[in-house]
Design a protein around this motif. Structure first.
Motif, PDB file in Angstrom:
ATOM      1  N   LEU A 141       5.815 -20.191  -8.769  1.00 33.91           N
ATOM      2  CA  LEU A 141       5.760 -19.357  -7.574  1.00 33.91           C
ATOM      3  C   LEU A 141       4.385 -18.736  -7.351  1.00 33.91           C
ATOM      4  N   ARG A 181       2.936 -18.297  -3.830  1.00 35.97           N
ATOM      5  CA  ARG A 181       3.731 -17.495  -2.896  1.00 35.97           C
ATOM      6  C   ARG A 181       3.380 -16.017  -3.063  1.00 35.97           C
ATOM      7  N   LEU A 239       4.394 -12.725  -3.677  1.00 37.67           N
ATOM      8  CA  LEU A 239       5.559 -12.017  -4.198  1.00 37.67           C
ATOM      9  C   LEU A 239       5.319 -10.519  -4.119  1.00 37.67           C
ATOM     10  N   GLU A 251       9.461  -8.390  -7.067  1.00 38.76           N
ATOM     11  CA  GLU A 251       9.720  -9.792  -7.412  1.00 38.76           C
ATOM     12  C   GLU A 251       8.919 -10.194  -8.650  1.00 38.76           C
ATOM     13  N   LYS A 252       7.657  -9.775  -8.727  1.00 42.66           N
ATOM     14  CA  LYS A 252       6.830 -10.092  -9.898  1.00 42.66           C
ATOM     15  C   LYS A 252       7.433  -9.481 -11.159  1.00 42.66           C
ATOM     16  N   TYR A 290      12.240 -20.006  -5.149  1.00 39.76           N
ATOM     17  CA  TYR A 290      12.237 -18.700  -4.489  1.00 39.76           C
ATOM     18  C   TYR A 290      13.647 -18.306  -4.037  1.00 39.76           C
TER      19      TYR A 290
END
Length: 120
Positions: A26, A29, A31, A35-36, A105
């Motif tokens: 990912l 993308r 993030l 999310e990380k 994702y």
């Protein structure tokens, strides 16, 4: 019973791409920080909790046995957990099969949103 749950979790990781860590897959993308943080903390227990409502395998095993099902539906992409039936439903369509990080994702989003169901 433990073997069945392990196979499901390992199969799920194969679909996420074991050649690279999820964070690496990912990397292109954008993030959010949440999310990380979730990617860095992600464990097999998160997948098990999402699919069954339990982050660990019960001493007596699961009843019914965990099940992974695939549905061909172009209108749906996010995984669905049927925790009473211990079933994880994944959707197979042009978006989830695209040769990019979309599937990963989508799984990440599903696991993050399902995390409130059970703590890991």
């Amino acid at each position: 019973m433990r073997v069945v749950a392990g196979i499901i979790c390992c199969g799920f990781l194969v679909n996420l791409g074991t050649d690279k860590e999820l964070g690496d897959r990912l990397k292109d993308r954008e993030l959010t920080e949440a999310e990380k943080d979730f990617v860095n903390a992600l464990r097999l227990g998160h997948i098990l909790a999402f699919a069954t409502g339990s982050s660990t395998i019960p001493a007596m095993g699961f009843n019914p046995n965990p099940k992974l099902s695939f549905s061909h539906d172009e209108a749906k992409v996010h995984p669905i957990a049927h925790t009473c039936a211990n079933e994880l439903q994944l959707f197979v369509n042009n978006r989830t099969l695209a040769n990019n990080d979309e599937f990963e994702y989508i799984i990440l989003a599903g696991l993050m949103n399902g995390a409130v169901f059970s703590t890991v």
